[in-house]
Motif scaffolding. Structure first.
Motif, PDB file in Angstrom:
ATOM      1  N   LEU A  32       0.525  -1.052   0.364  1.00  0.00           N
ATOM      2  CA  LEU A  32      -0.430  -0.186   0.057  1.00  0.00           C
ATOM      3  C   LEU A  32       0.495   0.821   0.044  1.00  0.00           C
ATOM      4  CD1 LEU A  32      -3.023  -1.153   2.364  1.00  0.00           C
ATOM      5  CD2 LEU A  32      -3.210  -0.752  -0.236  1.00  0.00           C
ATOM      6  N   ALA A  33       2.245   1.193   0.852  1.00  0.00           N
ATOM      7  CA  ALA A  33       3.137   2.045   0.786  1.00  0.00           C
ATOM      8  C   ALA A  33       3.429   2.407  -0.585  1.00  0.00           C
ATOM      9  CB  ALA A  33       3.826   1.797   2.218  1.00  0.00           C
ATOM     10  N   TYR A  34       3.974   1.825  -1.420  1.00  0.00           N
ATOM     11  CA  TYR A  34       4.365   1.567  -2.543  1.00  0.00           C
ATOM     12  C   TYR A  34       3.863   2.265  -3.365  1.00  0.00           C
ATOM     13  CZ  TYR A  34       6.871  -0.304  -6.526  1.00  0.00           C
ATOM     14  OH  TYR A  34       7.351  -0.087  -8.208  1.00  0.00           O
ATOM     15  N   LEU A  37       3.211   5.888  -3.041  1.00  0.00           N
ATOM     16  CA  LEU A  37       4.471   6.522  -3.425  1.00  0.00           C
ATOM     17  C   LEU A  37       3.995   6.941  -4.566  1.00  0.00           C
ATOM     18  CD1 LEU A  37       7.473   5.473  -1.511  1.00  0.00           C
ATOM     19  CD2 LEU A  37       5.988   7.475  -0.744  1.00  0.00           C
ATOM     20  N   GLU A  38       4.042   5.262  -5.981  1.00  0.00           N
ATOM     21  CA  GLU A  38       4.112   5.595  -6.970  1.00  0.00           C
ATOM     22  C   GLU A  38       2.759   6.278  -7.724  1.00  0.00           C
ATOM     23  OE1 GLU A  38       5.445   3.534  -9.660  1.00  0.00           O
ATOM     24  OE2 GLU A  38       6.976   3.624  -8.530  1.00  0.00           O
ATOM     25  N   GLU A  39       2.096   6.242  -6.887  1.00  0.00           N
ATOM     26  CA  GLU A  39       0.844   7.771  -7.569  1.00  0.00           C
ATOM     27  C   GLU A  39       1.475   9.045  -7.065  1.00  0.00           C
ATOM     28  OE1 GLU A  39      -3.019   9.324  -8.771  1.00  0.00           O
ATOM     29  OE2 GLU A  39      -1.476   6.984  -9.007  1.00  0.00           O
ATOM     30  N   ARG A  44       3.253  14.327  -9.719  1.00  0.00           N
ATOM     31  CA  ARG A  44       3.957  15.152  -9.719  1.00  0.00           C
ATOM     32  C   ARG A  44       4.283  15.589 -10.801  1.00  0.00           C
ATOM     33  NH1 ARG A  44       5.708  13.368  -4.803  1.00  0.00           N
ATOM     34  NH2 ARG A  44       7.151  12.023  -5.666  1.00  0.00           N
ATOM     35  N   GLN A  45       5.044  14.261 -11.893  1.00  0.00           N
ATOM     36  CA  GLN A  45       5.281  13.915 -13.745  1.00  0.00           C
ATOM     37  C   GLN A  45       3.926  14.640 -14.075  1.00  0.00           C
ATOM     38  OE1 GLN A  45       6.072   9.920 -13.842  1.00  0.00           O
ATOM     39  NE2 GLN A  45       8.864  10.014 -12.874  1.00  0.00           N
TER      40      GLN A  45
END
Length: 165
Positions: A32-34, A37-39, A44-45
């Motif tokens: 879930l944390a990964y 962070l990916e989202e 941002r991108q």
């Protein structure tokens, strides 16, 4: 005897699935944390893309059998060369390297009225507009193409007029 075998197989299946879930449970917070962070990184991108692509124009149409040839043969050749043409096949966006961002733009449309969509990026925001009704009037009822092209050009030249629709 057969009933006993079925019951035993069911119990073993439940124990196997339960054991797997019990083993996977400690990893769920990390997954879930990964994903979070990916989202955040993608967001941002995506925001950077929207700011860098300010003024970009997109004509997005899908693979509906009745309209794909009309869009490709009649409408796309008459679009301004600055308009990026995006073909959507199912849920997959067939575009350049920016297809993840274009897909996000299409999925973020709140009022879904149907393809084709006109998109324009203005000050880091995506302005969508569906020309579905006019497009299919030209295709099915064989109405003139000029009003559709006028609407497309009007949207790209002054999209603020279309925000209230």
């Amino acid at each position: 005897m057969e009933r006993l075998k079925n019951s035993l197989a069911t119990i073993l299946g439940v124990l196997a699935v339960g054991g797997f879930l019990l083993l996977a449970l400690p990893f769920i917070p990390f997954i879930l944390a990964y994903n979070y962070l990916e989202e955040r990184q993608f967001q941002r991108q995506y925001q950077r893309f929207l700011l860098e692509a300010n003024g970009a124009k997109f004509f997005c149409y899908n693979n509906r059998k009745s309209s794909v040839a009309f869009a490709q043969d009649e409408v796309v050749p008459l679009l301004d060369s600055a308009v990026r043409v995006v073909f959507v096949e199912g849920s997959a966006v067939n575009a350049s390297a920016d297809k993840a961002f274009i897909s996000r733009m299409l999925h973020s449309i709140k009022e879904r009225k149907g393809f084709p969509y006109l998109l324009k990026i203005v000050d880091g925001q995506v302005l969508p507009y569906s020309v579905n009704n006019q497009f299919y009037n030209c295709l099915v009822q064989q109405k003139p193409l000029e009003p559709l092209l006028t609407t497309i050009q009007a949207f790209y030249s002054s999209p603020a007029l279309f925000l209230s629709k």
